[in-house]
Scaffold this motif. Structure first.
Motif, PDB file in Angstrom:
ATOM      1  N   SER A 120      -3.979  -0.165  -3.724  1.00  0.00           N
ATOM      2  CA  SER A 120      -5.125   0.111  -2.861  1.00  0.00           C
ATOM      3  C   SER A 120      -5.304  -0.978  -1.814  1.00  0.00           C
ATOM      4  O   SER A 120      -4.676  -2.041  -1.874  1.00  0.00           O
ATOM      5  CB  SER A 120      -6.400   0.208  -3.711  1.00  0.00           C
ATOM      6  OG  SER A 120      -6.726  -1.074  -4.254  1.00  0.00           O
ATOM      7  N   THR A 121      -6.217  -0.708  -0.842  1.00  0.00           N
ATOM      8  CA  THR A 121      -6.532  -1.733   0.159  1.00  0.00           C
ATOM      9  C   THR A 121      -7.226  -2.930  -0.474  1.00  0.00           C
ATOM     10  O   THR A 121      -7.141  -4.046   0.051  1.00  0.00           O
ATOM     11  CB  THR A 121      -7.419  -1.147   1.271  1.00  0.00           C
ATOM     12  OG1 THR A 121      -8.610  -0.591   0.697  1.00  0.00           O
ATOM     13  CG2 THR A 121      -6.685  -0.077   2.042  1.00  0.00           C
ATOM     14  N   ILE A 122      -7.909  -2.724  -1.583  1.00  0.00           N
ATOM     15  CA  ILE A 122      -8.520  -3.862  -2.287  1.00  0.00           C
ATOM     16  C   ILE A 122      -7.426  -4.779  -2.812  1.00  0.00           C
ATOM     17  O   ILE A 122      -7.512  -6.010  -2.709  1.00  0.00           O
ATOM     18  CB  ILE A 122      -9.425  -3.371  -3.437  1.00  0.00           C
ATOM     19  CG1 ILE A 122     -10.621  -2.593  -2.869  1.00  0.00           C
ATOM     20  CG2 ILE A 122      -9.916  -4.550  -4.276  1.00  0.00           C
ATOM     21  CD1 ILE A 122     -11.546  -2.040  -3.931  1.00  0.00           C
ATOM     22  N   TYR A 173     -12.804  -0.435   1.948  1.00  0.00           N
ATOM     23  CA  TYR A 173     -12.861   0.549   0.866  1.00  0.00           C
ATOM     24  C   TYR A 173     -14.233   1.221   0.820  1.00  0.00           C
ATOM     25  O   TYR A 173     -14.338   2.424   0.554  1.00  0.00           O
ATOM     26  CB  TYR A 173     -12.562  -0.141  -0.458  1.00  0.00           C
ATOM     27  CG  TYR A 173     -12.446   0.791  -1.634  1.00  0.00           C
ATOM     28  CD1 TYR A 173     -11.267   1.491  -1.888  1.00  0.00           C
ATOM     29  CD2 TYR A 173     -13.520   0.977  -2.503  1.00  0.00           C
ATOM     30  CE1 TYR A 173     -11.170   2.359  -2.972  1.00  0.00           C
ATOM     31  CE2 TYR A 173     -13.425   1.829  -3.592  1.00  0.00           C
ATOM     32  CZ  TYR A 173     -12.251   2.521  -3.822  1.00  0.00           C
ATOM     33  OH  TYR A 173     -12.151   3.373  -4.891  1.00  0.00           O
ATOM     34  N   THR A 182       0.810  -1.227   0.000  1.00  0.00           N
ATOM     35  CA  THR A 182       0.000   0.000   0.000  1.00  0.00           C
ATOM     36  C   THR A 182       0.840   1.272   0.000  1.00  0.00           C
ATOM     37  O   THR A 182       0.371   2.318  -0.455  1.00  0.00           O
ATOM     38  CB  THR A 182      -0.938   0.027   1.224  1.00  0.00           C
ATOM     39  OG1 THR A 182      -0.149   0.011   2.426  1.00  0.00           O
ATOM     40  CG2 THR A 182      -1.854  -1.189   1.220  1.00  0.00           C
TER      41      THR A 182
END
Length: 430
Positions: free
Chosen positions: A66-68, A391, A60
């Motif tokens: 992204s956190t996804i 998210y 990250t």
């Protein structure tokens, strides 16, 4: 149901499902096999956990994903091992040489470490993590089968606790090494990867050269060869009394068990501490784990493995709620690490011990692998789902939702496992 327990000296058989209380007067003796396997796990965990401790920041922060994306990678980290766990357990049972299967798994993870030195994008990292976790899936059940047949039946969970204690010395040392590397070399992720590879090589060498090849059955040679020809894997082999309920319960709990990295990211986002301190969160959890592993094992042998296993998930629920609370600071963070370490101490080795007691001889590694597979698959789903939930709803709200779901599942599991114990299963079979 019986399991042969041969410790290279004498042979003795005991009902595999019988729970024996500690006051039976049998003194605890630790097999050298378990000690050496603990050392192998210790240095291997230095290798794996040094990478795991920096992976959330690496993905990250350094790579800017992204956190996804991290949820997907963490899901692989949690569940890719499920692809091969049952097959590896079956192979260990069929061959009668679980060490050989375990060695293949440790070797694959060692090779995967080389990839971290070359990869730099999402798909490359995902592929390398997949290879590493498949190696873990190959080695874990055969290794736990070696522990089970080398341990005293009266002190089975305690023996697993000793192994997990040694394992978590490495799990604590790995993030600590990563911390010092990042402290001295900002963005020194490649240096951490080199250190990880070095420890992986040591682990494979110790297993291959020192750990004895303990057989997992104790059958006479002729009967053993005949049994190998007749035994073929079938899903019906997993339909043992009590084991099915444990698999269902473990699976439901796994669906609401998110990866540690997400919990640590929630703490870091709330308190905004410097990134170089991030690996110390892993250290704290693993120090608590190694401190509690043997006491939790002894408690499970004394009062029963199922109550301790369920109680561990109550500690996890408290971790979620504390992490989601608006109260920040050092005390809250330490509280989360203590609760999370207690969760692992009460569930990891205890589940393996419970599965081994509910599995008949000849299928020991397969039974342990089935429980580990269910946990790995469901935790993979949980990590990927939590990444999306974070998210969409934000960190604190996602953690509260996860806690509410876990609370409901814990209540359901208490009803599912009611009346289930290894001793009851044996009595029903008798």
């Amino acid at each position: 149901m019986y399991i042969s327990l041969s410790d290279r000296g004498g042979k003795r058989a005991k009902p595999q499902g019988a729970e024996t209380a500690l006051p039976s007067g049998v003194p605890f003796r630790l097999s050298p096999v378990i000690v050496w396997l603990g050392i192998v796990s210790m240095v291997t965990d230095v290798s794996s956990e040094s990478v795991t401790a920096i992976l959330p920041l690496y993905v990250t922060g350094f790579l800017g994903l992204s956190t996804i994306a991290f949820g997907f990678i963490d899901g692989i980290n949690q569940g890719a091992s499920a692809i091969v766990r049952i097959a590896a357990g079956w192979a260990a049972d069929r061959s009668g040489h679980p060490k050989r299967i375990a060695l293949a798994g440790y070797g694959l993870s060692m090779v995967a470490r080389i990839g971290f030195l070359l990869a730099g994008g999402f798909w490359a990292i995902a592929a390398i993590v997949t290879g590493d976790r498949i190696g873990k899936g190959i080695r874990t059940a055969p290794r736990d089968a070696l522990i089970s047949v080398s341990a005293q039946p009266e002190h089975l969970a305690r023996s697993f606790g000793v192994h997990r204690m040694l394992d978590n010395i490495g799990a604590a040392a790995g993030p600590l090494i990563a911390f010092f590397v990042l402290l001295m070399i900002p963005n020194g992720f490649s240096t951490v990867f080199v250190v990880s590879l070095a420890f992986a090589v040591i682990g494979v060498a110790v297993l291959g050269l020192i750990v004895p090849d303990v057989r997992a059955d104790g059958l006479p040679d002729a009967a053993e060869r005949e049994g190998r020809r007749l035994f073929a894997f079938s899903w019906s082999h997993l339909k043992e009394p009590g084991l099915g309920k444990v698999l269902i319960a473990a699976g439901l709990l796994g669906l609401v068990t998110i990866g540690d990295g997400f919990i640590y990211l929630v703490l870091q986002a709330r308190d905004s501490f410097a990134v170089q301190w991030f690996p110390l969160l892993f250290v704290g959890t693993n120090v608590v784990f190694l401190a509690f592993a043997v006491p939790m094992g002894r408690l499970a042998d004394r009062v029963g493995k199922i109550p301790v296993f369920v109680g561990g998930h109550v500690a996890l629920l408290a971790t979620y709620l504390l992490a989601a609370s608006p109260i920040g600071g050092l005390a809250t963070t330490v509280g989360c690490l203590v609760l999370l370490g207690a969760f692992y101490a009460a569930t990891d080795g205890v589940l393996a011990a419970l599965a081994s007691q509910l599995t008949p001889p000849g299928k020991l590694a397969t039974g342990i692998a089935s429980a580990q597979t269910v946990v790995a698959l469901t935790r993979m789903i949980a990590s990927a789902g939590f990444g999306v939930l974070w998210y969409a709803a934000g960190a604190s709200s996602a953690m509260v939702i996860a806690g509410a779901l876990l609370g409901c599942v814990v209540v359901a599991v208490i009803f599912i496992l009611r009346g289930t114990s290894p001793a009851n299963v044996v009595n029903a079979d008798a």
